[in-house]
Design a protein around this motif. Sequence first.
Motif, PDB file in Angstrom:
ATOM      1  N   ARG A  77       0.864  -1.180   0.000  1.00 38.46           N
ATOM      2  CA  ARG A  77       0.000   0.000   0.000  1.00 38.46           C
ATOM      3  C   ARG A  77       0.900   1.230   0.000  1.00 38.46           C
ATOM      4  O   ARG A  77       1.782   1.367   0.828  1.00 38.46           O
ATOM      5  CB  ARG A  77      -0.902   0.012   1.227  1.00 38.46           C
ATOM      6  CG  ARG A  77      -1.898   1.154   1.228  1.00 38.46           C
ATOM      7  CD  ARG A  77      -2.880   1.043   2.373  1.00 38.46           C
ATOM      8  NE  ARG A  77      -3.626  -0.191   2.343  1.00 38.46           N
ATOM      9  CZ  ARG A  77      -4.679  -0.443   1.579  1.00 38.46           C
ATOM     10  NH1 ARG A  77      -5.117   0.466   0.747  1.00 38.46           N
ATOM     11  NH2 ARG A  77      -5.301  -1.598   1.628  1.00 38.46           N
ATOM     12  N   GLU A  78       0.668   2.096  -1.000  1.00 35.55           N
ATOM     13  CA  GLU A  78       1.476   3.307  -1.134  1.00 35.55           C
ATOM     14  C   GLU A  78       0.561   4.447  -1.531  1.00 35.55           C
ATOM     15  O   GLU A  78      -0.099   4.385  -2.577  1.00 35.55           O
ATOM     16  CB  GLU A  78       2.555   3.068  -2.198  1.00 35.55           C
ATOM     17  CG  GLU A  78       3.494   4.224  -2.402  1.00 35.55           C
ATOM     18  CD  GLU A  78       4.589   3.885  -3.403  1.00 35.55           C
ATOM     19  OE1 GLU A  78       5.719   3.674  -2.968  1.00 35.55           O
ATOM     20  OE2 GLU A  78       4.273   3.813  -4.609  1.00 35.55           O
ATOM     21  N   TYR A  79       0.543   5.483  -0.728  1.00 34.75           N
ATOM     22  CA  TYR A  79      -0.304   6.644  -0.998  1.00 34.75           C
ATOM     23  C   TYR A  79      -1.753   6.225  -1.281  1.00 34.75           C
ATOM     24  O   TYR A  79      -2.344   6.616  -2.274  1.00 34.75           O
ATOM     25  CB  TYR A  79       0.246   7.475  -2.172  1.00 34.75           C
ATOM     26  CG  TYR A  79       1.675   7.909  -1.965  1.00 34.75           C
ATOM     27  CD1 TYR A  79       2.011   8.805  -0.953  1.00 34.75           C
ATOM     28  CD2 TYR A  79       2.684   7.403  -2.770  1.00 34.75           C
ATOM     29  CE1 TYR A  79       3.315   9.194  -0.752  1.00 34.75           C
ATOM     30  CE2 TYR A  79       4.002   7.798  -2.579  1.00 34.75           C
ATOM     31  CZ  TYR A  79       4.308   8.688  -1.569  1.00 34.75           C
ATOM     32  OH  TYR A  79       5.608   9.064  -1.374  1.00 34.75           O
ATOM     33  N   HIS A  80      -2.297   5.395  -0.416  1.00 33.83           N
ATOM     34  CA  HIS A  80      -3.697   4.963  -0.461  1.00 33.83           C
ATOM     35  C   HIS A  80      -4.039   4.117  -1.685  1.00 33.83           C
ATOM     36  O   HIS A  80      -5.203   4.020  -2.068  1.00 33.83           O
ATOM     37  CB  HIS A  80      -4.645   6.159  -0.362  1.00 33.83           C
ATOM     38  CG  HIS A  80      -4.365   7.030   0.812  1.00 33.83           C
ATOM     39  ND1 HIS A  80      -4.579   6.618   2.101  1.00 33.83           N
ATOM     40  CD2 HIS A  80      -3.845   8.275   0.900  1.00 33.83           C
ATOM     41  CE1 HIS A  80      -4.231   7.578   2.933  1.00 33.83           C
ATOM     42  NE2 HIS A  80      -3.767   8.598   2.225  1.00 33.83           N
ATOM     43  N   ARG A  81      -3.007   3.521  -2.331  1.00 31.05           N
ATOM     44  CA  ARG A  81      -3.227   2.611  -3.458  1.00 31.05           C
ATOM     45  C   ARG A  81      -2.389   1.366  -3.222  1.00 31.05           C
ATOM     46  O   ARG A  81      -1.382   1.404  -2.531  1.00 31.05           O
ATOM     47  CB  ARG A  81      -2.770   3.210  -4.796  1.00 31.05           C
ATOM     48  CG  ARG A  81      -3.136   4.599  -5.086  1.00 31.05           C
ATOM     49  CD  ARG A  81      -2.602   5.130  -6.446  1.00 31.05           C
ATOM     50  NE  ARG A  81      -1.883   4.229  -7.293  1.00 31.05           N
ATOM     51  CZ  ARG A  81      -0.682   4.466  -7.800  1.00 31.05           C
ATOM     52  NH1 ARG A  81      -0.043   5.575  -7.508  1.00 31.05           N
ATOM     53  NH2 ARG A  81      -0.091   3.615  -8.606  1.00 31.05           N
ATOM     54  N   VAL A  82      -2.777   0.287  -3.857  1.00 30.23           N
ATOM     55  CA  VAL A  82      -1.986  -0.937  -3.815  1.00 30.23           C
ATOM     56  C   VAL A  82      -1.179  -1.002  -5.104  1.00 30.23           C
ATOM     57  O   VAL A  82      -1.739  -0.915  -6.196  1.00 30.23           O
ATOM     58  CB  VAL A  82      -2.881  -2.192  -3.664  1.00 30.23           C
ATOM     59  CG1 VAL A  82      -2.053  -3.452  -3.738  1.00 30.23           C
ATOM     60  CG2 VAL A  82      -3.657  -2.128  -2.349  1.00 30.23           C
ATOM     61  N   VAL A  83       0.159  -1.110  -4.950  1.00 30.02           N
ATOM     62  CA  VAL A  83       1.054  -1.144  -6.104  1.00 30.02           C
ATOM     63  C   VAL A  83       1.995  -2.331  -5.978  1.00 30.02           C
ATOM     64  O   VAL A  83       2.201  -2.874  -4.896  1.00 30.02           O
ATOM     65  CB  VAL A  83       1.872   0.163  -6.238  1.00 30.02           C
ATOM     66  CG1 VAL A  83       0.965   1.353  -6.500  1.00 30.02           C
ATOM     67  CG2 VAL A  83       2.721   0.393  -5.018  1.00 30.02           C
ATOM     68  N   SER A  84       2.565  -2.712  -7.090  1.00 24.92           N
ATOM     69  CA  SER A  84       3.517  -3.813  -7.128  1.00 24.92           C
ATOM     70  C   SER A  84       4.934  -3.247  -6.979  1.00 24.92           C
ATOM     71  O   SER A  84       5.287  -2.268  -7.632  1.00 24.92           O
ATOM     72  CB  SER A  84       3.372  -4.552  -8.458  1.00 24.92           C
ATOM     73  OG  SER A  84       4.162  -5.697  -8.473  1.00 24.92           O
ATOM     74  N   LYS A  85       5.736  -3.875  -6.114  1.00 25.33           N
ATOM     75  CA  LYS A  85       7.119  -3.447  -5.890  1.00 25.33           C
ATOM     76  C   LYS A  85       8.042  -4.657  -6.021  1.00 25.33           C
ATOM     77  O   LYS A  85       7.687  -5.776  -5.678  1.00 25.33           O
ATOM     78  CB  LYS A  85       7.296  -2.867  -4.479  1.00 25.33           C
ATOM     79  CG  LYS A  85       6.529  -1.608  -4.212  1.00 25.33           C
ATOM     80  CD  LYS A  85       7.293  -0.421  -4.698  1.00 25.33           C
ATOM     81  CE  LYS A  85       6.618   0.861  -4.247  1.00 25.33           C
ATOM     82  NZ  LYS A  85       7.461   2.001  -4.455  1.00 25.33           N
TER      83      LYS A  85
END
Length: 125
Positions: A51-59
Motif C-alpha cells: 500500500r502506497e499513498y492509499h493505493r496498492v502497487v507492485s514493488k
Amino acid sequence: VEQLCGEKVSKSMVSELTKKLDPVVKEWANRPLDRQYYNYIYVDAMYIKVREYHRVVSKAVYIALGVNSQDRREILGFRVANRESKETWIEFFESLKSRGLQPPKLVISDAHEGLKAAITKSFLN
C-alpha cells in the motif's frame, strides 16, 4: 494473526511492535559483511503488493543470500524498488559492497538482462 494465534491484534499494538522492531531490523540491515567471505551469492527479485499513498502497487524486492566458507546460508540484504532494472541491481550490489561484501566465486541468478549486466559491472570489472 487471529487465524494463526487465536488472538486479535489492534492497529495500535502493531504500531508499537513496529516501533520496537525498527531499530533491530535497521541494525541487522546495516551490519558489516566483511567478517567472513561468501563463496556464493544467490540473487533474485520477487514482486509483492504494497500500500502506497492509499493505493496498492507492485514493488520489486531484491534479495541476496550468501553461502560462507562453512557452507552456512545467510541473508546478506534486501531492498525494495519500484521495478527490476540494471541500475537498481547495481545500487543494491554497491550497498552490499559498501558494507564490506567481497566479490564471490560465483553469483547465481536468473537470466534477467539487467541483473546479468549488473553482476558483470559490480563483481567482474
